[in-house]
Scaffold this motif. Structure first.
Motif, PDB file in Angstrom:
ATOM      1  N   ASP A 262      -0.725  -2.617  -4.340  1.00  0.00           N
ATOM      2  CA  ASP A 262      -1.122  -1.207  -4.262  1.00  0.00           C
ATOM      3  C   ASP A 262       0.105  -0.284  -4.237  1.00  0.00           C
ATOM      4  O   ASP A 262       0.266   0.552  -3.346  1.00  0.00           O
ATOM      5  CB  ASP A 262      -2.072  -0.924  -3.093  1.00  0.00           C
TER       6      ASP A 262
ATOM      7  N   HIS B 146      -4.579  -1.174   5.520  1.00  0.00           N
ATOM      8  CA  HIS B 146      -3.700  -0.084   5.955  1.00  0.00           C
ATOM      9  C   HIS B 146      -3.608  -0.022   7.489  1.00  0.00           C
ATOM     10  O   HIS B 146      -3.301   1.030   8.047  1.00  0.00           O
ATOM     11  CB  HIS B 146      -4.150   1.276   5.405  1.00  0.00           C
TER      12      HIS B 146
ATOM     13  N   HIS C 153       0.877   3.343  -2.645  1.00  0.00           N
ATOM     14  CA  HIS C 153      -0.094   4.326  -3.141  1.00  0.00           C
ATOM     15  C   HIS C 153       0.517   5.610  -3.691  1.00  0.00           C
ATOM     16  O   HIS C 153       0.087   6.717  -3.347  1.00  0.00           O
ATOM     17  CB  HIS C 153      -1.129   4.626  -2.050  1.00  0.00           C
TER      18      HIS C 153
ATOM     19  N   HIS D 217      -2.703  -9.723  -1.139  1.00  0.00           N
ATOM     20  CA  HIS D 217      -3.015  -8.331  -0.801  1.00  0.00           C
ATOM     21  C   HIS D 217      -4.121  -8.230   0.253  1.00  0.00           C
ATOM     22  O   HIS D 217      -3.970  -7.562   1.263  1.00  0.00           O
ATOM     23  CB  HIS D 217      -3.426  -7.553  -2.055  1.00  0.00           C
TER      24      HIS D 217
ATOM     25  N   HIS E  55      -3.771  -4.122   2.485  1.00  0.00           N
ATOM     26  CA  HIS E  55      -5.138  -3.771   2.079  1.00  0.00           C
ATOM     27  C   HIS E  55      -5.925  -2.924   3.080  1.00  0.00           C
ATOM     28  O   HIS E  55      -6.571  -1.967   2.693  1.00  0.00           O
ATOM     29  CB  HIS E  55      -5.917  -5.054   1.745  1.00  0.00           C
TER      30      HIS E  55
ATOM     31  N   HIS F 113      -5.812  -1.658  -6.466  1.00  0.00           N
ATOM     32  CA  HIS F 113      -5.578  -0.463  -7.281  1.00  0.00           C
ATOM     33  C   HIS F 113      -4.848  -0.796  -8.583  1.00  0.00           C
ATOM     34  O   HIS F 113      -5.130  -0.188  -9.618  1.00  0.00           O
ATOM     35  CB  HIS F 113      -4.829   0.606  -6.474  1.00  0.00           C
TER      36      HIS F 113
ATOM     37  N   ASP G  11       0.811  -1.216   0.000  1.00  0.00           N
ATOM     38  CA  ASP G  11       0.000   0.000   0.000  1.00  0.00           C
ATOM     39  C   ASP G  11       0.851   1.275   0.000  1.00  0.00           C
ATOM     40  O   ASP G  11       0.714   2.143   0.861  1.00  0.00           O
ATOM     41  CB  ASP G  11      -0.995  -0.052   1.170  1.00  0.00           C
TER      42      ASP G  11
HETATM   43 ZN    ZN Z   1      -4.375   0.068  -0.412  1.00  0.00          ZN
END
Ligand code: ZN
Length: 242
Positions: free
Chosen positions: A36, A152, A10, A116, A150, A64, A8
């Protein structure tokens, strides 16, 4: 082996840069990435480049990535995530997209698995939020340890005395014949109230897992999100870790 496990990210280059700096000081042997890499943040191409330069042993796909590749219906996402996915599509090169396509859905090796969201139909990207969710994945685990992202929210679910327990850690010594689900938290958008980037150091020789937090330049990441015209809420939440 000493692994740094990241998830994550991002599109938050400042957070990933801080994490790789900290992990280098820990002298890790290899990286594992739980998906992600892109979405929400303003630097998806740059975070892909930095992730590739780490030469991770494995990268598994996040929702994502699948959203950007058109493999997951946009209705899966809330309006901010959907807007960020549309924006991200516009700034990635074909080479970037091909790299995202190379991510696998799940991976297991030796005593650990990477996925994930959850092992219960991984392509549906379900969340492991509580003991009931953890139980479903534990039943499906073919290895004693499963690393996820996933939500967070970093933390560790483990099976003991016939029930599933949860601890925020930050450190756990893996015991023989116990099962663990370890959420490594989020590098680029933590949501547990601590705005610092989260990742995990896993030492399979010492059988230890440690959730690490590292401060990064949040303001710089926020400025880029606003400048890119991405939803301002995505910048605001970084400072709160929500
Ligand atoms: Zn995420």
């Amino acid at each position: 082996m000493k692994y740094a496990i990241i998830a994550d990210i991002h599109g938050n280059l400042e957070a990933l840069t801080a994490v790789t700096g900290a992990a280098a000081k820990e002298k890790v042997d290899a990286y594992l990435c739980i998906g992600d890499v892109v979405g929400y943040g303003a630097d998806p191409a740059e975070t892909i480049r930095l992730t590739r330069s780490l030469d991770p042993k494995v990268v598994v796909a996040g929702n994502h990535e699948w959203g950007v590749l058109g493999l997951l219906d946009i209705d899966y996402f809330n309006e901010y995530a959907a807007a960020a996915i549309e924006w991200t599509k516009g700034v990635l090169s074909q080479e970037d997209l091909d790299y995202l396509k190379s991510f696998r859905m799940e991976y297991d090796e030796g005593n650990f698995t990477l996925v994930h969201g959850s092992l219960d139909m991984p392509a549906k990207f379900s969340y492991i939020l509580d003991e009931d969710d953890a139980y479903i994945t534990m039943k499906l685990m073919r290895t004693p340890v499963c690393f996820v992202g996933h939500t967070h929210l970093p933390g560790i679910f483990y099976f003991e005395d016939g029930t599933i327990q949860f601890t925020k850690g930050p450190e756990v010594k893996l015991e023989h014949e116990k099962k663990y689900i370890i959420n490594v938290g989020s590098v680029g958008q933590p949501r547990d109230g601590d705005p610092r980037a989260s990742y995990v150091i896993y030492d399979d020789t010492l059988s230890t897992v440690v959730v690490k937090r590292v401060a990064y330049d949040i303001e710089a990441a926020q400025k880029k999100i606003k400048k890119a015209g991405l939803p301002a809420w995505l910048a605001g939440r970084l400072a709160e870790g929500r």
